[in-house]
Structures are given as C-alpha cells and as structure tokens.
Scaffold this motif. Structure first.
Motif, short mmCIF file in Angstrom:
data_model
loop_
_atom_site.label_atom_id
_atom_site.label_comp_id
_atom_site.label_asym_id
_atom_site.label_seq_id
_atom_site.Cartn_x
_atom_site.Cartn_y
_atom_site.Cartn_z
N GLY A 164 0.76 -1.09 0.06
CA GLY A 164 0.14 0.06 0.00
C GLY A 164 0.85 1.19 0.05
N ALA A 165 1.88 1.33 0.86
CA ALA A 165 2.87 2.29 0.93
C ALA A 165 3.27 2.50 -0.42
CB ALA A 165 3.91 2.29 1.74
N VAL A 166 3.92 1.46 -1.22
CA VAL A 166 4.49 1.83 -2.65
C VAL A 166 3.30 2.24 -3.60
CG1 VAL A 166 5.31 0.24 -4.62
CG2 VAL A 166 6.16 -0.24 -2.08
N CYS A 167 2.30 1.75 -3.34
CA CYS A 167 1.19 2.19 -4.51
C CYS A 167 1.03 3.78 -4.21
CB CYS A 167 -0.18 1.32 -4.06
SG CYS A 167 -0.01 -0.36 -5.00
N LEU A 168 0.90 3.98 -2.81
CA LEU A 168 0.56 5.55 -2.47
C LEU A 168 1.78 6.45 -3.01
CD1 LEU A 168 -1.21 7.64 -0.94
CD2 LEU A 168 0.16 7.29 0.90
N VAL A 169 2.87 5.82 -2.54
CA VAL A 169 3.98 6.74 -3.22
C VAL A 169 4.01 7.05 -4.87
CG1 VAL A 169 6.43 6.98 -3.28
CG2 VAL A 169 5.38 6.52 -1.33
N SER A 170 3.85 5.99 -5.49
CA SER A 170 3.69 5.86 -6.91
C SER A 170 2.54 6.70 -7.28
CB SER A 170 3.63 4.24 -7.40
OG SER A 170 4.54 3.75 -7.02
N LEU A 171 1.43 6.78 -6.83
CA LEU A 171 0.30 7.69 -7.06
C LEU A 171 0.86 9.05 -6.76
CD1 LEU A 171 -2.72 5.59 -6.06
CD2 LEU A 171 -2.14 6.03 -8.33
N LEU A 172 1.39 9.30 -5.85
CA LEU A 172 1.87 10.76 -5.57
C LEU A 172 2.94 11.16 -6.45
CD1 LEU A 172 2.25 10.77 -1.63
CD2 LEU A 172 0.61 12.15 -3.01
N ILE A 173 3.96 10.39 -7.01
CA ILE A 173 4.86 10.64 -7.83
C ILE A 173 4.17 10.96 -9.36
CG2 ILE A 173 6.75 9.93 -9.14
CD1 ILE A 173 7.86 8.73 -6.65
N TYR A 174 3.13 10.08 -9.54
CA TYR A 174 2.42 10.17 -10.98
C TYR A 174 1.65 11.57 -11.07
CZ TYR A 174 -1.15 9.63 -14.17
OH TYR A 174 -2.17 9.75 -15.11
N ALA A 175 1.10 11.93 -9.88
CA ALA A 175 0.30 13.02 -9.70
C ALA A 175 1.14 14.40 -9.82
CB ALA A 175 -0.48 13.10 -8.40
N VAL A 176 1.99 14.23 -9.28
CA VAL A 176 3.26 15.40 -9.41
C VAL A 176 3.69 15.42 -10.68
CG1 VAL A 176 5.64 16.18 -8.54
CG2 VAL A 176 3.83 15.45 -6.83
N GLY A 177 4.29 14.39 -11.18
CA GLY A 177 4.68 14.41 -12.84
C GLY A 177 3.74 14.88 -13.76
N PHE A 178 2.27 14.27 -13.35
CA PHE A 178 1.17 14.73 -14.38
C PHE A 178 0.92 16.38 -14.16
CE2 PHE A 178 -3.29 15.22 -15.64
CZ PHE A 178 -3.05 14.72 -17.06
N SER A 179 1.16 16.85 -13.08
CA SER A 179 0.66 18.46 -12.99
C SER A 179 1.84 19.00 -13.57
CB SER A 179 0.70 18.67 -11.49
OG SER A 179 1.74 18.32 -10.51
N ILE A 180 3.19 18.66 -13.56
CA ILE A 180 4.20 19.34 -14.05
C ILE A 180 4.14 19.37 -15.53
CG2 ILE A 180 6.77 19.23 -14.48
CD1 ILE A 180 7.05 18.33 -11.39
N LEU A 181 3.64 18.27 -16.24
CA LEU A 181 3.52 18.11 -17.61
C LEU A 181 2.54 19.11 -18.15
CD1 LEU A 181 4.33 16.42 -20.05
CD2 LEU A 181 2.69 14.72 -19.55
N LYS A 182 1.24 19.02 -17.36
CA LYS A 182 0.22 19.96 -17.73
C LYS A 182 0.65 21.32 -17.73
CE LYS A 182 -3.44 18.90 -18.38
NZ LYS A 182 -4.06 18.57 -20.00
N LYS A 183 1.46 21.81 -16.56
CA LYS A 183 2.06 23.15 -16.58
C LYS A 183 2.98 23.45 -17.50
CE LYS A 183 4.37 26.02 -13.24
NZ LYS A 183 4.71 26.25 -11.97
N PHE A 184 3.77 22.53 -18.13
CA PHE A 184 4.80 23.01 -19.00
C PHE A 184 4.26 22.52 -20.46
CE2 PHE A 184 7.31 23.23 -15.11
CZ PHE A 184 7.79 24.61 -15.41
N ASP A 185 2.98 22.15 -20.47
CA ASP A 185 2.63 21.48 -21.86
C ASP A 185 2.88 22.44 -23.13
OD1 ASP A 185 1.53 19.60 -23.44
OD2 ASP A 185 -0.45 20.62 -23.28
N ARG A 186 2.63 23.78 -23.05
CA ARG A 186 2.61 24.57 -24.19
C ARG A 186 4.24 24.94 -24.53
NH1 ARG A 186 -2.03 26.47 -26.00
NH2 ARG A 186 -3.78 26.46 -24.42
N HIS A 187 5.09 24.57 -23.58
CA HIS A 187 6.43 25.00 -23.59
C HIS A 187 7.27 23.61 -24.05
CE1 HIS A 187 5.57 28.94 -21.96
NE2 HIS A 187 5.04 28.41 -21.12
N TYR A 188 6.85 22.33 -23.80
CA TYR A 188 7.31 21.32 -23.96
C TYR A 188 7.78 21.16 -25.32
CZ TYR A 188 8.31 16.39 -23.41
OH TYR A 188 8.90 15.19 -23.43
N ALA A 189 7.06 21.17 -26.26
CA ALA A 189 7.65 21.03 -27.79
C ALA A 189 8.57 22.06 -28.02
CB ALA A 189 6.37 21.19 -28.97
#
Length: 86
Positions: free
Chosen positions: A56-81
C-alpha cells in the motif's frame, strides 16, 4: 536507460535481497520493486499473503509521484515542444 537495468538487477529479480548483508538489504529496501517482488515470492513460493502495508505504501508513493509528474507536464505542456526543438 542504464539506471533501469541496474535497478532491475539490484531489486531482487535474480536474488533474494534479504539473504544479503543486513546493511545492504536495508539500503535496497528503498527500491519499490523489492516490495513488489517480495509480494510475488510470498504468494507463489511461500504460500502466504503479502505484506499489504508495504504494498500500500508503494502504491501511495507511486500515485503521488504520478500526480506530481502529471501536474508538471500539464503546467509546461505549451512549452514542452519548444524545449524539445531547442
């Protein structure tokens, strides 16, 4: 790419991490794949339930890392290309 290969070899795919020296096993316990592989070993070899708390701890940490990565990707989506071209 090489880092993933190293993580595979030190995660206990080919060896049981807990048969190593205690200091090394404690260090390798930070690798989340060790917990997942131990769960598989518990079920398939030892015929016992896996440690749900650690899984459960591994799943929780994985979900948190996924959420942070997804939010960073959405934030820089226009600049990424533009960053990829430059």
């Amino acid at each position: 790419d090489n880092g993933l290969i190293v993580m595979m070899f030190v995660s206990g795919v080919f060896i049981d991490v807990h048969r190593m020296k205690p200091k090394m096993a404690a260090l390798l316990d930070w690798n989340p794949m060790v917990t997942v592989l131990e769960g598989y070993r518990d079920i398939l070899i030892k015929h016992i339930w896996p440690d749900w708390l650690h899984l459960g701890a591994v799943c929780l940490v994985s979900l948190l890392i996924y959420a942070v990565g997804f939010s960073i990707l959405k934030k820089f989506d226009r600049h990424y290309a533009k960053l990829m071209i430059a």
